[in-house]
Design a protein around this motif. Structure first.
Motif, PDB file in Angstrom:
ATOM      1  N   GLN A  76       7.413 -11.286  -7.375  1.00  0.00           N
ATOM      2  CA  GLN A  76       7.767 -10.489  -6.183  1.00  0.00           C
ATOM      3  C   GLN A  76       8.929  -9.540  -6.496  1.00  0.00           C
ATOM      4  O   GLN A  76       8.966  -8.412  -6.023  1.00  0.00           O
ATOM      5  N   HIS A  94       7.327  -6.742  -9.511  1.00  0.00           N
ATOM      6  CA  HIS A  94       6.025  -6.061  -9.560  1.00  0.00           C
ATOM      7  C   HIS A  94       6.122  -4.558  -9.287  1.00  0.00           C
ATOM      8  O   HIS A  94       5.408  -3.759  -9.895  1.00  0.00           O
ATOM      9  N   LYS A 135      -2.397  -3.708 -12.868  1.00  0.00           N
ATOM     10  CA  LYS A 135      -3.296  -3.385 -11.751  1.00  0.00           C
ATOM     11  C   LYS A 135      -3.728  -4.630 -10.989  1.00  0.00           C
ATOM     12  O   LYS A 135      -4.117  -4.539  -9.834  1.00  0.00           O
ATOM     13  N   HIS A 136      -3.724  -5.784 -11.663  1.00  0.00           N
ATOM     14  CA  HIS A 136      -4.212  -7.005 -11.020  1.00  0.00           C
ATOM     15  C   HIS A 136      -3.214  -8.136 -11.235  1.00  0.00           C
ATOM     16  O   HIS A 136      -2.705  -8.297 -12.346  1.00  0.00           O
ATOM     17  N   TYR A 137      -2.985  -8.889 -10.169  1.00  0.00           N
ATOM     18  CA  TYR A 137      -2.120 -10.068 -10.268  1.00  0.00           C
ATOM     19  C   TYR A 137      -2.967 -11.300  -9.963  1.00  0.00           C
ATOM     20  O   TYR A 137      -3.656 -11.345  -8.940  1.00  0.00           O
ATOM     21  N   PRO A 178       0.694  -6.984  -4.812  1.00  0.00           N
ATOM     22  CA  PRO A 178      -0.564  -6.249  -4.593  1.00  0.00           C
ATOM     23  C   PRO A 178      -1.736  -6.851  -5.381  1.00  0.00           C
ATOM     24  O   PRO A 178      -1.524  -7.418  -6.453  1.00  0.00           O
ATOM     25  N   ASN A 179      -2.924  -6.704  -4.850  1.00  0.00           N
ATOM     26  CA  ASN A 179      -4.153  -7.144  -5.541  1.00  0.00           C
ATOM     27  C   ASN A 179      -4.036  -8.566  -6.077  1.00  0.00           C
ATOM     28  O   ASN A 179      -4.364  -8.832  -7.237  1.00  0.00           O
TER      29      ASN A 179
END
Ligand code: ADP
Length: 542
Positions: A126, A129, A136-138, A154-155
């Motif tokens: 948090q 990021h 692009k992806h978590y 996000p994501n």
């Protein structure tokens, strides 16, 4: 004329394929972030690694894209070791103990596309990021029902949901064995961190070597506990060597305190464990007062920083566990030397054997060593002449990722930044990091030797030696000491304790008591911070 044997690239996928086919029912046990213990087999791990590979295809990751992890030692991290590298992407294990600014910096430098993280690191994710612009992806490494709501990340999806949607049918691709497989940034105590970029070939050769009898001696009969983190230098390569040998694997998760580690060793019949001295200190600290014993533990590899003689003796004499002292570094995948005795040492008296065991050991086949003087001239292997340690071999860096720092090699050898001696039998003894060695009146004092004596005192929990400017001798050593809880020792008592154990001029000039010795991201003493803490300190004799 070429040989007529089959040519097959050495790929990391080959290790998990072998484990599945030949040792499929060997167990992998993990203490999870949730606190419970998870069990499955290499067969299950292989299947889920293929699901991971399919999921990465689904996320449209290209060949050699970087996939980051912020995770403890556990089965999902193990699946990523294989699913990410096996499918041709590069696993970037990030050390969560690094400073947040450094984590954001290295994620951007590596151009990570995806970040997989254990839920314990949600606050960290948090916090960083927004600065990790390439990700692009978590993926939270948890069940779907544990996925945090409104996390602001996000994501964000759960690992279990990600892979559940995937088939376990997947053919591992074949490619050049020199392709990058994983990467690890050095802790960067000076300047920005630099990344060692391992290849499939280097990791596979290292996995073979690590399993050898004179190295970790791993086999299908062992139950192996890597306490060394999978987030730093691939847990010394154990996740690869384990698949190669089919040993039982035991992952400690986030619970690295003495009690948790002891309970896991006992409940899972651990025969072999690997860790840094600070972790073993916690284990022994838990066992001694309760008079606990190991029922199956036989060997432990200790490295990452010098193993104090008092620890080797405690393991050997009090607990009948053989200590294998190891030396290596991020740039060496990491194994360089390991200390086992030779056949000719068999008849030596115990005290003589101990003197050898205290050294960092002999080169593993695949690593060549030499010590050189300031002009680069090779120095003799007599056990007393010390010089800068240079290494070369197929799992040692040639260059850092993106060419950071320029060409690191000197005539084809990698200068380690360590200073040491090598004896006639090839045993290396690390004197110090070259920047930590204390130069006193034209002589060198090993800060490791000074620390080893202090930690042998029963009241000393941890000790760190640094040099302080001196008008006559250039530098003199002082020792910073953190005492064990409820125990006491005075400055004069500790200085007296040195008498007879080392040359007089190597005894520190002063003792400074501190609440805690500062440790870096890999559990090593952070001398830069200690020097800062003591910047106003004045020597009593100066
Ligand atoms: P970082 O400091 O980036 O975490 P590494 O984890 O690669 O780096 O640490 C490598 C260094 O740790 C070595 O160069 C050496 O100074 C020290 N080291 C590792 N093992 C030992 C050992 N057994 N004895 C003394 N020093 C060690």
């Amino acid at each position: 004329m070429l040989g007529l044997m089959q040519s097959q690239p050495l790929l990391i996928s080959g290790l998990i394929e072998f484990a599945e086919r030949h040792n499929g029912d060997a167990e992998i046990v993990s203490r999870r972030v949730e606190g419970d213990v998870h069990r499955y087999t290499y067969r299950d791990a292989a299947k889920r690694s293929r699901q991971v590979a399919n999921a990465l295809d689904g996320l449209k990751l290209a060949f050699s894209d970087r996939v980051a992890t912020l995770a403890w030692n556990g089965y999902r991290h193990f699946e990523l070791y294989y699913g990410v590298s096996g499918s041709g992407r590069v696993l970037h294990t990030i050390n969560p103990r690094l400073h947040r600014d450094q984590i954001a910096w290295i994620a951007n430098h590596a151009e990570d596309q995806v970040l997989f993280f254990d839920l314990s690191f949600l606050p960290l994710v948090q916090a960083v990021h927004a600065r990790c612009t390439s990700i692009k992806h978590y993926i939270a490494m948890c069940d779907e029902d544990k996925l945090p709501k409104d996390s602001g990340v996000p994501n964000l999806i759960s690992y279990e949901k990600l892979i559940a949607a995937q088939s376990s049918d997947y053919s591992w691709p074949s490619f050049d064995e020199n392709t990058a497989s994983s990467m690890c940034y050095t802790s960067g105590t000076t300047g920005n961190p630099k990344a060692a970029l391992y290849s499939h070939r280097s990791s596979t050769l290292h996995a073979y070597a690590a399993a050898l009898p004179d190295v970790m001696n791993l086999s299908a009969r062992d139950s192996v506990l890597p306490v060394v983190p999978m987030f730093h230098v691939n847990a010394w390569g154990i996740p690869y060597s384990a698949a190669l040998t089919g040993c039982k694997l035991v992952f400690p998760g986030p619970a690295l305190d003495g009690k948790s580690v002891y309970e896991l060793i006992e409940s899972e019949g651990v025969t072999f464990a690997a860790g840094v001295p600070t972790v073993w200190q916690m284990l022994l600290g838990h066992m001694k007062p309760a008079n606990l014993r190991f029922s199956k533990l036989k060997r432990t590899v200790i490295g990452g920083s010098a193993c104090p003689p008092a620890m080797i003796t405690a393991f050997q004499d009090d607990y009948k566990v053989e200590v294998l002292h190891a030396w290596g570094m991020t740039e060496m995948s990491p194994l360089g030397t390991l200390c086992t005795l030779k056949n000719k040492h068999d008849a030596l008296p115990e005290a003589e054997k101990m003197k050898i065991r205290l050294k960092q050991g002999r080169a593993i086949y695949g690593v060549d060593l030499k010590i050189v003087d300031a002009g680069g001239k090779e120095l003799p292997w007599d056990g007393t002449t010390f010089g800068d340690l240079h290494v070369k071999g197929p799992w040692i860096v040639r260059e850092y990722f993106k060419g950071e720092g320029g060409d690191p090699l000197v005539n084809g050898w990698f200068p380690t930044g360590d200073v040491g001696t090598i004896d006639a039998d090839g045993y290396l003894q690390i004197t110090d990091r070259s920047k930590d060695v204390i130069k006193s009146g034209g002589e060198w004092i090993s800060s490791i030797d000074v620390e080893n004596i202090a930690v042998a005192h029963p009241a000393v929990a941890m000790a760190a030696c640094i040099g302080v400017a001196h008008p006559k001798w250039d530098e003199r050593p002082i020792i910073a000491v953190a005492k064990k809880p409820g125990m006491d020792v005075s400055r004069d008592e500790l200085l007296k304790f040195y008498e007879g154990k080392t040359a007089k001029w190597q005894i520190p000039d002063d003792v400074v008591f501190v609440d805690a010795i500062p440790l870096g991201a890999t559990g090593k003493i952070l001398k830069t911070r200690l020097r800062e803490m003591l910047k106003d300190y004045k020597l009593p004799t100066a």
